[in-house]
Write a protein that holds these residues in place. Structure first.
Motif, mmCIF file in Angstrom:
data_model
loop_
_atom_site.group_PDB
_atom_site.id
_atom_site.type_symbol
_atom_site.label_atom_id
_atom_site.label_comp_id
_atom_site.label_asym_id
_atom_site.label_seq_id
_atom_site.Cartn_x
_atom_site.Cartn_y
_atom_site.Cartn_z
ATOM 1 N N SER A 176 31.396 11.463 -41.601
ATOM 2 C CA SER A 176 31.082 10.238 -40.876
ATOM 3 C C SER A 176 30.329 9.271 -41.757
ATOM 4 O O SER A 176 29.353 9.626 -42.422
ATOM 5 N N ASP A 177 30.785 7.987 -41.760
ATOM 6 C CA ASP A 177 30.081 6.959 -42.527
ATOM 7 C C ASP A 177 28.630 6.836 -42.091
ATOM 8 O O ASP A 177 27.746 6.547 -42.896
ATOM 9 N N LYS A 178 28.351 7.046 -40.795
ATOM 10 C CA LYS A 178 27.014 6.839 -40.262
ATOM 11 C C LYS A 178 25.999 7.815 -40.852
ATOM 12 O O LYS A 178 24.802 7.591 -40.771
ATOM 13 N N LYS A 179 26.446 8.921 -41.423
ATOM 14 C CA LYS A 179 25.534 9.919 -41.972
ATOM 15 C C LYS A 179 25.261 9.697 -43.454
ATOM 16 O O LYS A 179 24.465 10.420 -44.051
ATOM 17 N N LEU A 180 25.912 8.742 -44.055
ATOM 18 C CA LEU A 180 25.787 8.514 -45.488
ATOM 19 C C LEU A 180 24.772 7.420 -45.779
ATOM 20 O O LEU A 180 24.556 6.507 -44.987
ATOM 21 N N GLY A 181 24.153 7.507 -46.966
ATOM 22 C CA GLY A 181 23.208 6.498 -47.395
ATOM 23 C C GLY A 181 23.898 5.224 -47.838
ATOM 24 O O GLY A 181 25.111 5.202 -48.092
ATOM 25 N N PHE A 182 23.111 4.136 -47.947
ATOM 26 C CA PHE A 182 23.677 2.831 -48.277
ATOM 27 C C PHE A 182 24.419 2.864 -49.616
ATOM 28 O O PHE A 182 25.531 2.340 -49.733
ATOM 29 N N ASP A 183 23.792 3.467 -50.638
ATOM 30 C CA ASP A 183 24.416 3.472 -51.964
ATOM 31 C C ASP A 183 25.755 4.207 -51.961
ATOM 32 O O ASP A 183 26.660 3.868 -52.734
ATOM 33 N N THR A 184 25.881 5.217 -51.114
ATOM 34 C CA THR A 184 27.149 5.940 -51.007
ATOM 35 C C THR A 184 28.177 5.109 -50.242
ATOM 36 O O THR A 184 29.345 5.015 -50.646
ATOM 37 N N LEU A 185 27.737 4.496 -49.149
ATOM 38 C CA LEU A 185 28.653 3.680 -48.350
ATOM 39 C C LEU A 185 29.212 2.509 -49.150
ATOM 40 O O LEU A 185 30.392 2.167 -49.018
ATOM 41 N N GLN A 186 28.391 1.886 -49.979
ATOM 42 C CA GLN A 186 28.879 0.704 -50.689
ATOM 43 C C GLN A 186 29.973 1.053 -51.704
ATOM 44 O O GLN A 186 30.721 0.172 -52.139
ATOM 45 N N VAL A 187 30.090 2.319 -52.042
ATOM 46 C CA VAL A 187 31.139 2.767 -52.961
ATOM 47 C C VAL A 187 32.336 3.356 -52.215
ATOM 48 O O VAL A 187 33.490 3.133 -52.596
ATOM 49 N N HIS A 188 32.073 4.080 -51.124
ATOM 50 C CA HIS A 188 33.127 4.872 -50.487
ATOM 51 C C HIS A 188 33.610 4.358 -49.137
ATOM 52 O O HIS A 188 34.740 4.672 -48.734
ATOM 53 N N ALA A 189 32.790 3.635 -48.391
ATOM 54 C CA ALA A 189 33.139 3.295 -47.009
ATOM 55 C C ALA A 189 34.417 2.473 -46.924
ATOM 56 O O ALA A 189 34.634 1.545 -47.706
ATOM 57 N N GLY A 190 35.250 2.832 -45.965
ATOM 58 C CA GLY A 190 36.467 2.079 -45.699
ATOM 59 C C GLY A 190 37.619 2.378 -46.629
ATOM 60 O O GLY A 190 38.688 1.786 -46.495
ATOM 61 N N THR A 191 37.422 3.296 -47.565
ATOM 62 C CA THR A 191 38.475 3.559 -48.549
ATOM 63 C C THR A 191 38.643 5.052 -48.764
ATOM 64 O O THR A 191 37.749 5.851 -48.484
ATOM 65 N N ALA A 192 39.799 5.422 -49.288
ATOM 66 C CA ALA A 192 40.118 6.795 -49.684
ATOM 67 C C ALA A 192 41.185 6.689 -50.763
ATOM 68 O O ALA A 192 41.799 5.626 -50.943
ATOM 69 N N PRO A 193 41.419 7.745 -51.513
ATOM 70 C CA PRO A 193 42.509 7.683 -52.495
ATOM 71 C C PRO A 193 43.819 7.238 -51.838
ATOM 72 O O PRO A 193 44.130 7.644 -50.710
ATOM 73 N N ASP A 194 44.566 6.400 -52.522
ATOM 74 C CA ASP A 194 45.814 5.875 -51.977
ATOM 75 C C ASP A 194 46.765 7.028 -51.652
ATOM 76 O O ASP A 194 47.066 7.861 -52.520
ATOM 77 N N PRO A 195 47.230 7.131 -50.401
ATOM 78 C CA PRO A 195 48.072 8.276 -50.015
ATOM 79 C C PRO A 195 49.396 8.333 -50.756
ATOM 80 O O PRO A 195 49.981 9.415 -50.910
ATOM 81 N N ALA A 196 49.884 7.203 -51.227
ATOM 82 C CA ALA A 196 51.189 7.197 -51.901
ATOM 83 C C ALA A 196 51.087 7.619 -53.357
ATOM 84 O O ALA A 196 51.961 8.323 -53.872
#
Length: 425
Positions: A2-22
């Motif tokens: 869950s994004d809500k459990k992560l710190g700001f510095d982690t969210l600014q790098v990872h939130a809203g994204t994941a490795p491209d599935p294709a």
């Protein structure tokens, strides 16, 4: 995870994204496409009926742009949001689902000059109006709200003076009146302040500024807290009444806390077309990855430079809220606990001509109509961003004729002080 459990510095790098599935690409790809192939006719129909979430046309949604919107939403602590073409577009997009001809908003007198013009002049063409009130006068804010008021609007750290708004007090007034509070968080960024925690219903950004951070692209964003009951008062029919364009669908009943976000995409972006392009979204996503690091340096430099300016005999006044002498100093730890930002004004004893001459002599400070860059920036508002206002209006906005606005960058503070010193000499 869950994004809500992560710190700001982690969210600014990872939130809203994941490795491209294709492809497995780790950085968000730039989806440079206008349209998306449907699986079949039934799939297309479900998308157009808002029965399924997906991609239709890039005026509405685009994977790169949505990744950016989702990252900003995570940093602000909202439930949904959109990215659009500019900060000014974000303001129109924020108000579009709320307003009807004859309605008004209550707006702070301490706003960016372009916002003052948009609200006081352009709004008239929509049949909207704005009442400008000193937000330090809480009784005046409360008294200005009437039956036609649909929103209260302010900036967290006001451009250009760096005044910090008492969001807790304004949020209480808005909530008591059953009116959404919209907060422009551009100059604070979600690193310094989360307006939703202080009662904001919606948060808007000019992503052009600190979020991108490098002066390359324009953009805007709107974040919804998901906490406002749009159906309670009957004042927001766009969200709480049947929508003819979607066969009588009611956004609040169908989408619950995401009603505002889905309306902004399905109606706002569809009809206003204030779309962000995917390349701009990509630049901003990369900028956000270092937001906390940059903001720490911005604040550190601003505090040091404002202190030096306050002690200089050539200076009449400095408005930086991070100075103990500021009347807004007590709000820093409560509203912006990580610092008072890096935007403020300085009044020169040498007057209007002294401002013009000082700007022309600066080397490291760039004379531009922007803020929030890694580079330090300067402008003379009375002759540029606020020149459309009368002298009295300029003074109300905190940008009299002898005032310069400084946006402090991330260079060495000693070098910036030396540049100011030689320019003032």
């Amino acid at each position: 995870m869950s994004d809500k459990k992560l710190g700001f510095d982690t969210l600014q790098v990872h939130a809203g994204t994941a490795p491209d599935p294709a492809t497995g690409a780790r950085q968000v790809p730039i989806y440079q496409t206008t349209a998306y192939a449907f699986k079949d006719a039934e799939h297309a129909a479900r998308l157009f009926n808002l029965e399924e979430v997906g991609y239709i046309y890039s005026r509405l949604t685009n994977p790169t742009v949505m990744a950016l919107a989702n990252r900003i939403v995570a940093l602000e602590g909202g439930v949904g949001g959109i990215a659009c073409s500019s900060g000014h577009a974000a303001q129109i997009m924020a108000l579009f689902p709320l307003m009807q001809p004859g309605c008004n908003i209550i707006a702070s007198t301490r706003l960016y000059g372009g916002t003052l013009t948009q609200f006081s002049q352009t709004f008239k063409r929509f049949g909207w109006s704005a009442k400008f009130v000193d937000f330090d006068d809480l009784d005046a804010v409360r008294d200005a709200i009437d039956d036609d008021t649909r929103a209260v609007f302010c900036e967290t750290i006001a451009n250009p003076g760096g005044v910090i708004t008492d969001l807790d007090a304004i949020g209480t007034i808005s909530n008591d009146a059953g009116i959404p509070l919209i907060v422009d968080n551009t100059t604070a960024t979600p690193y310094l302040c989360n307006p939703i925690k202080h009662g904001a219903t919606l948060v808007v950004h000019s992503t052009t500024k600190y979020l991108t951070g490098n002066g390359t692209v324009t953009g805007g964003a709107v974040v919804d807290s998901g906490t406002f009951d749009w159906a309670a008062s009957g004042k927001f029919p766009s969200l709480a009444a049947p929508e003819p364009a979607y066969h009588g669908l009611t956004f609040t009943e169908t989408f619950g806390p995401m009603a505002y976000t889905f309306h902004s995409i399905a109606v706002g972006l569809r009809d206003l077309g204030m779309t962000m392009n995917p390349q701009a979204a990509h630049y901003t996503l990369m900028g956000i990855e270092t937001l906390s690091l940059r903001m720490q340096k911005h604040v550190q430099n601003a505090r040091e430079i404002a202190t030096w300016l306050e002690g200089d005999a050539r200076i009449e006044a400095v408005t930086y809220a991070g100075l103990p002498s500021s009347p807004y100093y007590d709000r820093v730890t409560r509203i912006c606990p990580r610092g008072a930002g890096a935007l403020f004004t300085v009044a020169l004893k040498s007057g209007y001509e002294g401002c013009v001459e000082t700007v022309s002599k600066m080397d490291l400070f760039s004379h531009v109509a922007n803020l929030g860059d890694t580079r330090s920036l300067v402008i003379h508002p009375a002759s540029t961003t606020h020149r459309q206002l009368t002298d009295a209006e300029q003074v109300k906005a905190g940008v009299g004729r002898n005032v310069l606005r400084l946006s402090i960058g991330i260079e060495d503070a000693a070098d910036l002080i030396a540049d100011l010193d030689q320019a003032l000499s």
